[in-house]
Write an enzyme that holds these catalytic residues in place. Structure first.
Site, PDB file in Angstrom:
ATOM      1  N   ASP B  99       5.734  -3.258   3.338  1.00 14.58           N
ATOM      2  CA  ASP B  99       4.346  -3.598   3.184  1.00 14.58           C
ATOM      3  C   ASP B  99       4.071  -4.725   4.325  1.00 14.58           C
ATOM      4  O   ASP B  99       4.999  -4.773   5.085  1.00 14.58           O
ATOM      5  CB  ASP B  99       4.051  -4.301   1.790  1.00 14.58           C
ATOM      6  CG  ASP B  99       4.759  -5.487   1.569  1.00 14.58           C
ATOM      7  OD1 ASP B  99       4.189  -6.185   0.685  1.00 14.58           O
ATOM      8  OD2 ASP B  99       5.437  -5.748   2.342  1.00 14.58           O
ATOM      9  N   SER B 100       2.539  -5.071   4.307  1.00 17.75           N
ATOM     10  CA  SER B 100       2.188  -5.764   5.371  1.00 17.75           C
ATOM     11  C   SER B 100       2.365  -7.292   4.983  1.00 17.75           C
ATOM     12  O   SER B 100       2.450  -7.991   6.229  1.00 17.75           O
ATOM     13  CB  SER B 100       0.760  -5.365   5.669  1.00 17.75           C
ATOM     14  OG  SER B 100       0.137  -6.252   4.421  1.00 17.75           O
ATOM     15  N   GLY B 101       2.633  -7.744   4.095  1.00 24.63           N
ATOM     16  CA  GLY B 101       2.873  -9.051   3.556  1.00 24.63           C
ATOM     17  C   GLY B 101       1.494  -9.680   3.146  1.00 24.63           C
ATOM     18  O   GLY B 101       1.529 -10.708   2.731  1.00 24.63           O
ATOM     19  N   GLY B 102       0.444  -9.099   3.417  1.00 27.11           N
ATOM     20  CA  GLY B 102      -0.973  -9.658   3.179  1.00 27.11           C
ATOM     21  C   GLY B 102      -1.093  -9.897   1.733  1.00 27.11           C
ATOM     22  O   GLY B 102      -1.510 -10.851   1.141  1.00 27.11           O
ATOM     23  N   ASP B 153      -4.157  -5.162   5.227  1.00 25.16           N
ATOM     24  CA  ASP B 153      -5.469  -4.820   4.776  1.00 25.16           C
ATOM     25  C   ASP B 153      -6.292  -5.916   4.127  1.00 25.16           C
ATOM     26  O   ASP B 153      -5.615  -6.913   3.844  1.00 25.16           O
ATOM     27  CB  ASP B 153      -5.554  -3.680   3.723  1.00 25.16           C
ATOM     28  CG  ASP B 153      -4.478  -4.132   2.566  1.00 25.16           C
ATOM     29  OD1 ASP B 153      -4.498  -3.442   1.391  1.00 25.16           O
ATOM     30  OD2 ASP B 153      -3.663  -4.843   2.732  1.00 25.16           O
ATOM     31  N   GLN B 196      -9.340   1.192   0.939  1.00 25.21           N
ATOM     32  CA  GLN B 196      -9.917  -0.032  -0.170  1.00 25.21           C
ATOM     33  C   GLN B 196     -11.288   0.468  -0.598  1.00 25.21           C
ATOM     34  O   GLN B 196     -11.854   1.592  -0.280  1.00 25.21           O
ATOM     35  CB  GLN B 196      -9.848  -1.287   0.600  1.00 25.21           C
ATOM     36  CG  GLN B 196      -8.347  -1.864   0.986  1.00 25.21           C
ATOM     37  CD  GLN B 196      -7.645  -2.253  -0.364  1.00 25.21           C
ATOM     38  OE1 GLN B 196      -8.357  -2.301  -1.530  1.00 25.21           O
ATOM     39  NE2 GLN B 196      -6.227  -2.600  -0.060  1.00 25.21           N
ATOM     40  N   GLY B 223      -5.494  -1.522  -3.584  1.00 24.97           N
ATOM     41  CA  GLY B 223      -6.387  -2.224  -4.598  1.00 24.97           C
ATOM     42  C   GLY B 223      -6.444  -1.820  -5.982  1.00 24.97           C
ATOM     43  O   GLY B 223      -7.419  -1.908  -6.497  1.00 24.97           O
ATOM     44  N   ASP B 273       5.379   2.950  -5.683  1.00 23.59           N
ATOM     45  CA  ASP B 273       6.338   1.681  -5.870  1.00 23.59           C
ATOM     46  C   ASP B 273       6.045   1.028  -6.608  1.00 23.59           C
ATOM     47  O   ASP B 273       4.865   0.605  -7.220  1.00 23.59           O
ATOM     48  CB  ASP B 273       6.302   1.030  -4.378  1.00 23.59           C
ATOM     49  CG  ASP B 273       5.117   0.075  -4.438  1.00 23.59           C
ATOM     50  OD1 ASP B 273       4.136   0.341  -4.155  1.00 23.59           O
ATOM     51  OD2 ASP B 273       5.531  -1.211  -4.564  1.00 23.59           O
ATOM     52  N   CYS B 311      20.608  10.777 -20.335  1.00 21.73           N
ATOM     53  CA  CYS B 311      20.707  10.087 -19.023  1.00 21.73           C
ATOM     54  C   CYS B 311      22.176  10.207 -18.554  1.00 21.73           C
ATOM     55  O   CYS B 311      23.035  10.058 -19.105  1.00 21.73           O
ATOM     56  CB  CYS B 311      20.156   8.804 -19.299  1.00 21.73           C
ATOM     57  SG  CYS B 311      20.427   8.014 -17.231  1.00 21.73           S
ATOM     58  N   CYS B 313      23.253   8.291 -15.921  1.00 21.54           N
ATOM     59  CA  CYS B 313      23.464   7.302 -14.884  1.00 21.54           C
ATOM     60  C   CYS B 313      24.908   6.608 -15.588  1.00 21.54           C
ATOM     61  O   CYS B 313      25.451   6.776 -16.563  1.00 21.54           O
ATOM     62  CB  CYS B 313      22.442   6.251 -14.961  1.00 21.54           C
ATOM     63  SG  CYS B 313      22.429   5.106 -16.360  1.00 21.54           S
ATOM     64  N   CYS B 316      24.731   4.601 -18.907  1.00 20.21           N
ATOM     65  CA  CYS B 316      24.721   5.409 -20.152  1.00 20.21           C
ATOM     66  C   CYS B 316      25.979   6.338 -20.481  1.00 20.21           C
ATOM     67  O   CYS B 316      26.517   6.571 -21.251  1.00 20.21           O
ATOM     68  CB  CYS B 316      23.336   6.495 -19.953  1.00 20.21           C
ATOM     69  SG  CYS B 316      21.912   5.438 -20.156  1.00 20.21           S
ATOM     70  N   HIS B 341      20.067   1.799 -14.779  1.00 20.19           N
ATOM     71  CA  HIS B 341      19.511   2.827 -15.618  1.00 20.19           C
ATOM     72  C   HIS B 341      18.115   2.780 -15.528  1.00 20.19           C
ATOM     73  O   HIS B 341      17.601   4.070 -15.427  1.00 20.19           O
ATOM     74  CB  HIS B 341      19.840   2.416 -17.134  1.00 20.19           C
ATOM     75  CG  HIS B 341      18.883   3.222 -18.052  1.00 20.19           C
ATOM     76  ND1 HIS B 341      19.476   4.680 -18.425  1.00 20.19           N
ATOM     77  CD2 HIS B 341      17.882   3.054 -18.560  1.00 20.19           C
ATOM     78  CE1 HIS B 341      18.409   5.212 -19.014  1.00 20.19           C
ATOM     79  NE2 HIS B 341      17.337   4.097 -19.368  1.00 20.19           N
TER      80      HIS B 341
END
Lengths: 417, 425
Positions: B99-102, B153, B196, B223, B273, B311, B313, B316, B341
């Site tokens: 991401d941009s950090g903003g 942004d 945005q 946003g 994400d 599951c 994983c 599990c 998990h």
């Protein structure tokens, strides 16, 4: 339980084969048990341990102080005949139940009446011999230690030392009477601080019992667990251990839990101790030290640790040790480990523990080879001095550094021009 | 600059749902192929909390997210440069998105102010003035070396109204040009602009139009993962995907919970994400189709089944709810076990959606999922309306013949509230 000695020498340790549970694998001694917290190897899920540390059968060291709350669930689990090792994710592995966590300093005190203090995460509980045997019956370990008062160390008064022997005798009186109610093999405790008379008494209390009452010995009362074990002075410890060994029969294994340093462990092995645990590797990891001591003679000078908190390694894009085959050294750098420390990330201790366990377990393989070839004295010498002119210091100081924000990079501020 | 050189991002639609706007795609990046729709777990400080890179590969995670703000502070840009970029530094061979950090600056630093130059703040430690400009964000992200980078942004709180929203939208467009100009590694890294416009349809449409005029390989919708009402949330996503080009991936930032993922896939989103799965693991919570299990609750003390029988994983396969109950929040290994998990759950959900889209059975998947997720609780109206908008009908609120073993609705509402609080911070 079966314990067979392959070889023993006067001053060079002994090799043995230990099978704790019928039908399980034979384990070679000197043996390194895997210390656990709440049944799990610290920081490492079973999958991670098997993929990146070892796929070989282990002996798990369970501690009641970190698992007592599981007794109820384990009673139900064991009704299905699945075993406590399975419950914690390691089906088939053998296990030993101890009272206290060797990784953490055991507080002193609480030694009143006929109860043993049990210091858990929730505070101090009290354990009667009766309650202890109930819990052992619920948990069903393969092997368990006798209830004992081990609240002594080098500075204890004679009175305290004597009390620990007396109280242990009383606890064990009950346990010897009830032990047939559990299937597990009992370990007779030997306590008594650094007092030869007290230790002899404690041994006598055990050897008075019929020989088949217990399968081995557990020697405690030399330290208060945690880092205190790493700071022990060998000149104090070894004579008293030697005094004990002289009075023990050969054909029973001797277990000595605690974070003894690599050098101290070697000396204890030389005296005839058989079973140890990985709490030293834990203490190193917890305090952000990577084990780097050498146990293979290569002529070079070595240091016991790499301090991960050291800012000097911030941009060292090399592994902890260049010839180590563990995951951490193969895939990660000192700089990254330092970053994980600085950011307080869980992956830091995980990677450190993988390395430290790998290193310590390799060390024990070398120990067994040395005992077999009767070259233990040379190994002791190498570990003692690491090819330098003086003894190296294996004690672990707690990491007291706080991560201050001042040491952070400026981040975006660097652009503020 | 030859045309025969492989671009750092190619995307193709592999299958489209014949009913809704869902699509399955294949995005090829420098470090990895990525099957979409994809959920990207968040590795904020150059690590996913308590998970080894090898474990992520075992789970078939193809891309993760790193936070520029945190990495800029620790280990810092110089160290990252000397390490040869974040991939090498953290030992992650597959794809990364930064991401941009903003957003972090605005949300973590109460003293941040935004003007045309960039995001300003006064460091609380030494009172120095700092500024994050579009140029500098790109500079840092170029050094980090992620496969996909985000523009800086002008992000406003989702609950903001009035002229500030339009100002932020317009500024975001101006900033994307500055980002594109500053981007020094377009051969290796792809820069995504961020749509945005708050909760205003015309603003969103104008923003999409404007951003589409720029030469970019994908788009993000921003946003929209704060405290806004779900009614507005889905409408804005829908507006954006209506207008964004079909042949480029769409990334909805900060989403999220399973039900939201399913709806937004139906609305045509390809990438997501969220910190939720890894964060909730730290509190002893495990994700399942019906929501989450708070394993610390006494009722799990004696449950000898795994979190989820279906599951696959590693957690599990080995551990029971009972054991996890006892160690959750007590032993740090539990954080690793539950994170594994939860990430596995999210990735499996996405994989199941992709497969359903490829078989053109996505609407049925959605119906089955909503039934399993909400059980006997009524399905929220916003979900019905969102799915309706893309022609997926859900049956009337179900009546199950099974015993009512689940918690009453009030408790479920509290659980959802806790979930929202966890992601809002």
């Amino acid at each position: 339980m079966k314990f067979a000695l392959e070889s023993f020498s006067k001053n060079s340790g002994r090799l043995g084969q230990l099978r704790i549970r019928d039908g399980a694998s034979e384990q070679k001694t000197p043996l390194l048990m895997q210390t656990t917290k709440g049944g799990s190897i610290p920081w490492l899920g079973a999958d991670v341990f098997e993929s990146h540390v070892s796929q070989k059968p282990q002996v798990l060291e369970f501690t009641l102080s970190t698992m007592d709350q599981m007794a109820e669930a384990l009673a139900q689990w064991n009704n299905q005949d699945r075993g406590v090792s399975d419950y914690v994710g390691f089906p088939g592995h053998q296990n030993v139940l101890l009272l206290r966590d060797p990784c953490e300093n055991t507080p002193s005190g609480g030694n009143d009446r006929d109860v043993l203090p049990l210091f858990t995460r929730r505070g101090r509980g009290s354990l009667t011999a009766e309650r202890y045997m109930e819990m052992v019956a619920s948990i069903q370990p393969d092997m368990y230690q006798g209830l004992c008062d081990a609240d002594t160390n080098a500075g204890s008064s004679n009175k305290r030392v004597q009390k620990s022997v007396d109280r242990t005798e009383k606890f064990m009186h009950y346990i010897y009477g009830e032990k047939n109610k559990v299937k597990a093999t009992l370990l007779a405790p030997i306590v008594g601080g650094y007092n030869t008379f007290a230790r002899t008494q404690s041994i006598k209390h055990a050897r008075e019992q019929p020989s088949d009452s217990y399968g081995g010995y557990i020697l405690e009362g030399f330290h208060s667990n945690g880092l205190t074990a790493t700071a022990l002075v060998p000149t104090q410890l070894l004579p008293i251990v030697e005094h004990c060994v002289k009075q023990l029969e050969e054909d029973k294994p001797r277990i000595i839990p605690g974070a003894y340093t690599p050098l101290t462990k070697l000396e204890l092995i030389r005296l005839g101790m058989d079973v140890f645990d990985t709490s030293y590797a834990y203490c190193a990891s917890y305090n952000f030290k990577a084990l780097t001591f050498s146990f293979v003679q290569d002529g070079g000078e070595h240091v016991p640790f790499l301090d991960i908190t050291d800012d000097a390694i911030k941009e060292e894009f090399t592994p902890i040790m260049s010839h180590c085959s563990c995951l951490t050294c193969q895939k990660h750098t000192r700089a990254y480990l330092h970053h994980l420390y600085k950011t307080n990330e869980l992956l830091g201790p995980i990677l450190l523990m993988v390395h430290n366990l790998h290193h310590y377990m390799s060390f024990f393989e070398t120990i067994r080879e040395s005992v077999a070839k009767d070259t233990l004295p040379q190994l002791i010498e190498l570990v003692r001095n690491q090819n330098s002119s003086s003894q190296v210091d294996y004690s672990i100081a707690p990491n007291t550094k706080t991560i201050t924000k001042a040491s952070m990079s400026k981040g975006f501020a660097a652009a503020a021009v | 600059m030859s045309s025969s050189k492989i671009p750092p991002l190619t995307y193709k639609v592999v299958a489209e749902c014949s009913v809704s706007k869902a699509r399955a795609g294949l995005m090829t990046l420098r470090h990895s192929e990525v099957n979409t729709p994809v959920f990207m777990p968040v590795g904020t400080q150059g690590t996913l909390k308590g998970i080894l890179p090898d474990q992520l590969i075992e789970l078939n995670c193809q891309i993760l997210l790193g936070n520029t703000y945190h990495l800029g502070l620790r280990p810092g840009i110089d160290t990252l440069k000397r390490a040869g970029g974040l991939h090498k530094f953290m030992g992650w061979p597959r794809a990364i998105l930064t991401d941009s950090g903003g957003f972090q600056m605005v949300s973590l630093l109460q003293l941040a102010e935004i003007d045309e130059h960039g995001v300003n703040f006064r460091s609380p430690f030494d009172n120095s003035q700092c500024m994050l400009t579009p140029e500098h964000s790109i500079q840092i992200q170029n050094a980090i070396g992620a496969d996909i980078m985000m523009q800086l942004d002008d992000v406003v709180k989702t609950t903001t109204t009035g002229p500030r929203v339009e100002e932020a939208m317009e500024r975001t467009i101006r900033w994307v040009d500055r980002c594109i100009e500053a981007h020094a590694r377009d051969d290796d890294q792809s820069l995504f602009p961020i749509v945005q416009g708050g909760l205003d349809v015309p603003l969103r449409e104008r923003c999409v139009s404007a951003l589409m005029k720029r030469q970019v390989r994908g788009f993000a919708v921003g946003g929209l993962s704060g405290g806004e009402s779900k009614h507005d949330f889905w409408r804005m996503v829908d507006v954006c995907t209506d207008h964004l080009p079909r042949d480029k991936p769409r990334y909805l930032m900060g989403v999220g919970f399973a039900a939201d993922l399913v709806v937004c896939v139906a609305l045509g989103i390809d990438m997501f994400d969220c910190v939720f799965p890894t964060r909730t693991a730290r509190f002893g919570c495990a994700l399942v189709d019906s929501g989450q299990l708070n394993l610390k609750q006494p009722k799990y003390k004696m449950e000898m089944e795994p979190i989820d029988k279906e599951c696959e994983c590693s957690t599990c396969k080995r551990y029971t709810r009972s054991y996890l109950h006892h160690i959750a929040t007590n032993e740090s290994v539990s954080c690793s076990l539950l994170s594994i998990h939860n990430v596995a759950y999210q990735l499996r959900l996405m994989r199941t959606m992709r497969e359903a889209i490829q078989r053109d059975e996505f609407p049925q998947f959605v119906r089955d999922f909503m039934a399993a997720h909400f059980k006997t609780d009524p399905i929220p109206i916003w979900i019905r309306e969102a799915l309706n908008a893309v022609k997926i009908d859900l049956p009337a609120d179900l009546e199950r013949k099974e015993d009512l073993k689940e918690e009453p609705t009030a408790e479920k509402k509290r659980e959802h509230l806790v979930e929202e609080q966890l992601t809002a911070s």
